[in-house]
Motif scaffolding. Structure first.
Motif, PDB file in Angstrom:
ATOM      1  N   SER A 139      -0.787  -6.777   2.564  1.00 37.25           N
ATOM      2  CA  SER A 139      -1.719  -7.230   1.524  1.00 37.25           C
ATOM      3  C   SER A 139      -1.016  -8.256   0.641  1.00 37.25           C
ATOM      4  CB  SER A 139      -2.142  -6.024   0.675  1.00 37.25           C
ATOM      5  OG  SER A 139      -2.607  -6.434  -0.594  1.00 37.25           O
ATOM      6  N   ARG A 174      -5.414  -2.334 -12.219  1.00 33.54           N
ATOM      7  CA  ARG A 174      -3.997  -2.066 -11.932  1.00 33.54           C
ATOM      8  C   ARG A 174      -3.330  -1.381 -13.123  1.00 33.54           C
ATOM      9  NH1 ARG A 174      -5.916  -3.403  -7.034  1.00 33.54           N
ATOM     10  NH2 ARG A 174      -6.154  -5.632  -6.716  1.00 33.54           N
ATOM     11  N   TYR A 200      -0.214   1.589  -7.437  1.00 35.83           N
ATOM     12  CA  TYR A 200      -0.452   0.545  -8.447  1.00 35.83           C
ATOM     13  C   TYR A 200      -1.766   0.725  -9.211  1.00 35.83           C
ATOM     14  CZ  TYR A 200      -3.103  -1.128  -4.410  1.00 35.83           C
ATOM     15  OH  TYR A 200      -3.958  -1.202  -3.338  1.00 35.83           O
ATOM     16  N   GLU A 244      -8.488 -11.555  -1.288  1.00 44.49           N
ATOM     17  CA  GLU A 244      -8.059 -10.719  -2.412  1.00 44.49           C
ATOM     18  C   GLU A 244      -8.055 -11.494  -3.739  1.00 44.49           C
ATOM     19  OE1 GLU A 244      -4.993  -7.499  -1.273  1.00 44.49           O
ATOM     20  OE2 GLU A 244      -4.401  -9.233  -0.106  1.00 44.49           O
ATOM     21  N   GLY A 257     -12.126  -6.970   3.625  1.00 41.73           N
ATOM     22  CA  GLY A 257     -11.758  -7.217   5.015  1.00 41.73           C
ATOM     23  C   GLY A 257     -12.704  -8.264   5.585  1.00 41.73           C
ATOM     24  N   PHE A 296      -5.574  -8.598  10.684  1.00 41.31           N
ATOM     25  CA  PHE A 296      -6.905  -8.974  10.193  1.00 41.31           C
ATOM     26  C   PHE A 296      -6.751  -9.872   8.975  1.00 41.31           C
ATOM     27  CE2 PHE A 296      -7.190  -6.192   6.422  1.00 41.31           C
ATOM     28  CZ  PHE A 296      -6.172  -5.291   6.677  1.00 41.31           C
ATOM     29  N   ARG A 320      -1.300  -4.398   9.859  1.00 47.13           N
ATOM     30  CA  ARG A 320      -1.144  -2.953   9.648  1.00 47.13           C
ATOM     31  C   ARG A 320      -0.743  -2.287  10.956  1.00 47.13           C
ATOM     32  NH1 ARG A 320      -4.793  -1.525   4.607  1.00 47.13           N
ATOM     33  NH2 ARG A 320      -4.213  -3.418   3.493  1.00 47.13           N
ATOM     34  N   GLN A 348      -1.741  -8.622  -2.456  1.00 44.46           N
ATOM     35  CA  GLN A 348      -2.118  -8.235  -3.821  1.00 44.46           C
ATOM     36  C   GLN A 348      -0.991  -8.325  -4.846  1.00 44.46           C
ATOM     37  OE1 GLN A 348      -3.661  -4.204  -4.286  1.00 44.46           O
ATOM     38  NE2 GLN A 348      -2.660  -4.166  -6.277  1.00 44.46           N
ATOM     39  N   GLU A 354     -16.763   1.486   4.372  1.00 46.07           N
ATOM     40  CA  GLU A 354     -15.951   0.707   3.414  1.00 46.07           C
ATOM     41  C   GLU A 354     -15.804  -0.759   3.837  1.00 46.07           C
ATOM     42  OE1 GLU A 354     -11.909   2.100   2.775  1.00 46.07           O
ATOM     43  OE2 GLU A 354     -11.369   0.151   1.929  1.00 46.07           O
ATOM     44  N   ILE A 355     -16.166  -1.639   2.941  1.00 46.59           N
ATOM     45  CA  ILE A 355     -15.997  -3.075   3.207  1.00 46.59           C
ATOM     46  C   ILE A 355     -15.016  -3.684   2.211  1.00 46.59           C
ATOM     47  CG2 ILE A 355     -18.003  -3.819   1.818  1.00 46.59           C
ATOM     48  CD1 ILE A 355     -18.644  -5.815   4.099  1.00 46.59           C
ATOM     49  N   GLU A 368      -0.935   0.707  11.774  1.00 43.43           N
ATOM     50  CA  GLU A 368      -1.502   2.061  11.824  1.00 43.43           C
ATOM     51  C   GLU A 368      -2.128   2.254  13.195  1.00 43.43           C
ATOM     52  OE1 GLU A 368      -4.920   2.647   9.190  1.00 43.43           O
ATOM     53  OE2 GLU A 368      -5.240   0.490   9.139  1.00 43.43           O
ATOM     54  N   PHE A 421      -9.575  -6.890  -5.987  1.00 46.50           N
ATOM     55  CA  PHE A 421     -10.019  -6.121  -4.819  1.00 46.50           C
ATOM     56  C   PHE A 421      -9.647  -6.842  -3.533  1.00 46.50           C
ATOM     57  CE2 PHE A 421     -13.858  -8.669  -5.945  1.00 46.50           C
ATOM     58  CZ  PHE A 421     -14.141  -9.276  -4.730  1.00 46.50           C
ATOM     59  N   GLY A 422      -9.778  -6.135  -2.428  1.00 43.35           N
ATOM     60  CA  GLY A 422      -9.549  -6.726  -1.113  1.00 43.35           C
ATOM     61  C   GLY A 422     -10.778  -6.528  -0.250  1.00 43.35           C
ATOM     62  N   LEU A 461      -8.194  -3.391  12.971  1.00 41.65           N
ATOM     63  CA  LEU A 461      -7.355  -4.318  13.725  1.00 41.65           C
ATOM     64  C   LEU A 461      -5.931  -4.182  13.208  1.00 41.65           C
ATOM     65  CD1 LEU A 461      -9.563  -7.542  13.588  1.00 41.65           C
ATOM     66  CD2 LEU A 461      -8.938  -6.309  15.681  1.00 41.65           C
ATOM     67  N   GLU A 497       0.822  -1.213   0.000  1.00 41.23           N
ATOM     68  CA  GLU A 497       0.000   0.000   0.000  1.00 41.23           C
ATOM     69  C   GLU A 497       0.857   1.265   0.000  1.00 41.23           C
ATOM     70  OE1 GLU A 497      -3.469  -0.050  -0.494  1.00 41.23           O
ATOM     71  OE2 GLU A 497      -2.744  -2.039  -0.984  1.00 41.23           O
ATOM     72  N   GLY A 531     -12.038  -2.623  -0.966  1.00 44.35           N
ATOM     73  CA  GLY A 531     -11.277  -1.636  -1.727  1.00 44.35           C
ATOM     74  C   GLY A 531     -10.587  -2.353  -2.868  1.00 44.35           C
TER      75      GLY A 531
HETATM   76  O1  4AD Z   1      -8.467  -0.753   1.050  1.00 46.44           O
HETATM   77  P1  4AD Z   1      -7.341  -1.660   1.436  1.00 46.44           P
HETATM   78  O2  4AD Z   1      -6.205  -1.063   2.182  1.00 46.44           O
HETATM   79  O3  4AD Z   1      -6.857  -2.330   0.066  1.00 46.44           O
HETATM   80  C1  4AD Z   1      -5.795  -3.155  -0.107  1.00 46.44           C
HETATM   81  O4  4AD Z   1      -5.067  -3.577   0.770  1.00 46.44           O
HETATM   82  C2  4AD Z   1      -5.640  -3.640  -1.517  1.00 46.44           C
HETATM   83  N1  4AD Z   1      -4.280  -4.165  -1.677  1.00 46.44           N
HETATM   84  C3  4AD Z   1      -6.687  -4.681  -1.816  1.00 46.44           C
HETATM   85  C4  4AD Z   1      -6.641  -5.195  -3.233  1.00 46.44           C
HETATM   86  O5  4AD Z   1      -6.978  -4.460  -4.142  1.00 46.44           O
HETATM   87  N2  4AD Z   1      -6.245  -6.420  -3.418  1.00 46.44           N
HETATM   88  O6  4AD Z   1      -7.913  -2.884   2.292  1.00 46.44           O
HETATM   89  C5  4AD Z   1      -8.931  -3.707   1.782  1.00 46.44           C
HETATM   90  C6  4AD Z   1     -10.014  -3.949   2.821  1.00 46.44           C
HETATM   91  C7  4AD Z   1     -10.728  -2.682   3.289  1.00 46.44           C
HETATM   92  O7  4AD Z   1     -11.761  -2.335   2.413  1.00 46.44           O
HETATM   93  C8  4AD Z   1     -11.243  -3.119   4.648  1.00 46.44           C
HETATM   94  O8  4AD Z   1     -12.423  -3.884   4.520  1.00 46.44           O
HETATM   95  C9  4AD Z   1     -10.136  -4.047   5.142  1.00 46.44           C
HETATM   96  O9  4AD Z   1      -9.425  -4.493   4.002  1.00 46.44           O
HETATM   97  N3  4AD Z   1      -9.209  -3.371   6.054  1.00 46.44           N
HETATM   98  C10 4AD Z   1      -9.167  -3.564   7.386  1.00 46.44           C
HETATM   99  N4  4AD Z   1      -9.910  -4.363   8.187  1.00 46.44           N
HETATM  100  C11 4AD Z   1      -9.618  -4.353   9.498  1.00 46.44           C
HETATM  101  N5  4AD Z   1      -8.637  -3.619  10.058  1.00 46.44           N
HETATM  102  C12 4AD Z   1      -7.861  -2.799   9.304  1.00 46.44           C
HETATM  103  N6  4AD Z   1      -6.868  -2.098   9.876  1.00 46.44           N
HETATM  104  C13 4AD Z   1      -8.125  -2.753   7.895  1.00 46.44           C
HETATM  105  N7  4AD Z   1      -7.567  -2.092   6.857  1.00 46.44           N
HETATM  106  C14 4AD Z   1      -8.235  -2.481   5.764  1.00 46.44           C
END
Ligand code: 4AD
Ligand code: MG
Length: 463
Positions: free
Chosen positions: A208, A393, A364, A248, A434, A244, A231, A210, A386-387, A233, A431-432, A241, A168, A389
């Protein structure tokens, strides 16, 4: 004798059957002649009612010592139940106390405890109705996910957990090292010398799968990963979390529209699967956790998800006349309050917001014509935001090189990712999702800490 699960007894067996069950006592009530016990083995929400007559062997040492929480094995005959709410009950002939449980110390005595309290005893909370239902749902949902992709001939890919690249590009990674923290090896400039570290480079836990999924989609066409992601963060919210699970999928020869179609079909499939296959647990959530969730999920399954560009979403937010905590302007990141307005009030169903400004999205994502936006999509749902993302690419080598630079990332780290754009590059998208966010959405459980067995959040990695 083979033993029976409580689920199979309640659903399949007729009065007259000789059975053996094994489980944990939920309650015991003694009358003059009998003891009545509820025994649960986690195979389903319901417990089996046991009647133990004073006359059976070891009544005093076994039955009378079988407190709430104790492990027991009971053999006997299944009889029709005169009581309401259950078809059958078990008349015990043999009753064995396998693991006693101290009535004064066992913390799960009451019928209902707060989820906050139960988080402090995460090792015992699976023994409650709520958490039994949550973790059966989690298991069924996981199966539904594999089943969806399997039916569509996707290949399941185990992407690595330890990595040297930041997918990311947000720098929110947990470092993996064996260097001595007190006196790490240093280079001439005094910086920590990761070339001396275990992997010969700075390594981290993945955020991720991805990038690896993209590599495999460029060979196997349709793949998906489903694994833990990490993560670092510092988001102490009810939907973040530090560890988590993410699903993907990644598809070659696919654009953003195809990606959204896949995401919509996927979500509808897995929701339908758990409504069909976990009816008792889902009714429990509907009754005790989030009233009306079953009909709201059914309306999601029946709805056509809305699609709207980021630019239109910003216009709708500006026109809403609402006072938001984070003021709205083109170029800003859409916050939870904005997500909820869009999906709950504006379109009143799930909505894909697409084509975000490139400056707030990852390197990307495919740059759109006009160079201001990228082919990204976020799926927003009522109650949660958001569920999912995802994006199409960037498959053009020159544009990708430029984007890596613009995002202040090091080209050398991504040489293999760039190679893909030189050797048979194709438009592709993914997409990803969670996994815990999906489970929150389907169960109505409002805190993400209550949907994963052992939550890891800033300041907390107990158990
Ligand atoms: O939007 P995110 O950051 O997207 C990616 O990581 C891409 N690489 C995905 C891809 O295109 N293959 O994360 C995707 C999803 C979010 O929409 C959310 O549902 C979940 O992952 N997510 C979390 N869930 C729980 N705790 C966190 N800290 C999360 N961060 C993201
Ligand atoms: Mg996102």
């Amino acid at each position: 004798m083979q033993y029976n699960s409580v689920k199979s007894v309640l659903e399949d067996l007729d009065p007259g059957s000789e059975i053996e069950i094994r489980g944990w006592v939920r309650t015991r009530r003694d009358s003059k002649q009998f003891s009545f016990l509820e025994v649960n083995d986690g195979s389903c929400l319901a417990s089996l009612q046991i009647i133990a007559d004073q006359g059976i062997d070891g009544y005093q040492e076994h039955v009378c010592e079988a407190n709430t929480g104790a492990a027991v094995i009971v053999r006997g005959e299944l009889v029709e139940s005169p009581g309401k709410g259950q078809r059958v009950e078990l008349h015990a002939k043999e009753f064995e106390l396998v693991g006693p449980c101290s009535a004064s110390d066992y913390p799960l005595q009451k019928k209902r405890h707060s989820n906050e309290f139960l988080r402090t005893i995460a090792h015992l909370r699976p023994r409650t109705n709520t958490f039994g239902a949550v973790f059966r749902l989690r298991s069924a949902m996981s199966f539904a996910i594999h089943s969806f992709f399997n039916q569509r001939s996707f290949v399941h890919l185990h992407s690595p957990i330890i990595t040297t690249s930041d997918c990311e590009g947000a720098g929110e990674m947990f470092r993996v090292t064996t260097l001595d923290m007190d006196k790490p090896e240093r280079d001439e400039k005094g910086a920590v010398d990761y070339s001396k570290d275990f992997f010969g480079a700075e390594a981290s836990l993945t955020v991720s799968g991805q990038l690896e999924a993209e590599l495999f989609a460029s060979a196997l066409s349709k793949v998906y990963t489903f694994g833990p992601t990490f993560r670092a963060e510092n988001s102490n919210t009810a939907r973040h979390l530090s560890e988590f699970w993410m699903v993907e999928p990644e598809v070659a020869f696919c654009d953003l529209a195809g990606d959204m179609e896949l995401a919509e079909d996927f979500l509808k499939y897995v929701i339908t699967y758990v409504m069909d296959n976990c009816p008792q647990d889902m009714e429990f959530f509907d009754r005790w956790i989030e009233k009306g969730i079953l009909s709201s999920l059914q309306s999601v399954v029946d709805a056509d998800f809305e699609r709207m560009t980021y630019t239109d979403a910003i216009a709708a937010l500006e026109k809403s006349g609402k006072e938001f905590e984070f003021p709205v302007s083109w170029g800003m990141d859409i916050q939870t309050e904005h997500e909820r307005f869009l999906t709950e009030e504006y379109v009143k169903r799930p909505v894909f917001v697409t084509n975000y400004p490139k400056d707030i999205k990852a390197f990307y994502m495919r740059v759109d014509e006009g160079e201001k936006t990228v082919s990204a999509m976020d799926l927003l749902v009522p109650r949660l935001g958001e569920i999912i993302g995802g994006s199409q690419r960037e498959e053009r080598e020159d544009v990708l090189r430029r984007r890596i630079k613009e995002c202040d990332l090091e080209e050398e780290t991504y040489w293999w990712y760039l190679d893909l754009r030189r050797f048979g590059s194709v438009p592709h998208a993914g997409f990803g999702l969670g996994f815990e966010r999906l489970l929150m959405y389907v169960s109505g459980i409002s805190n993400i800490r209550d949907i994963i067995p052992f939550p890891r959040t800033p300041g907390s990695a107990d158990f």
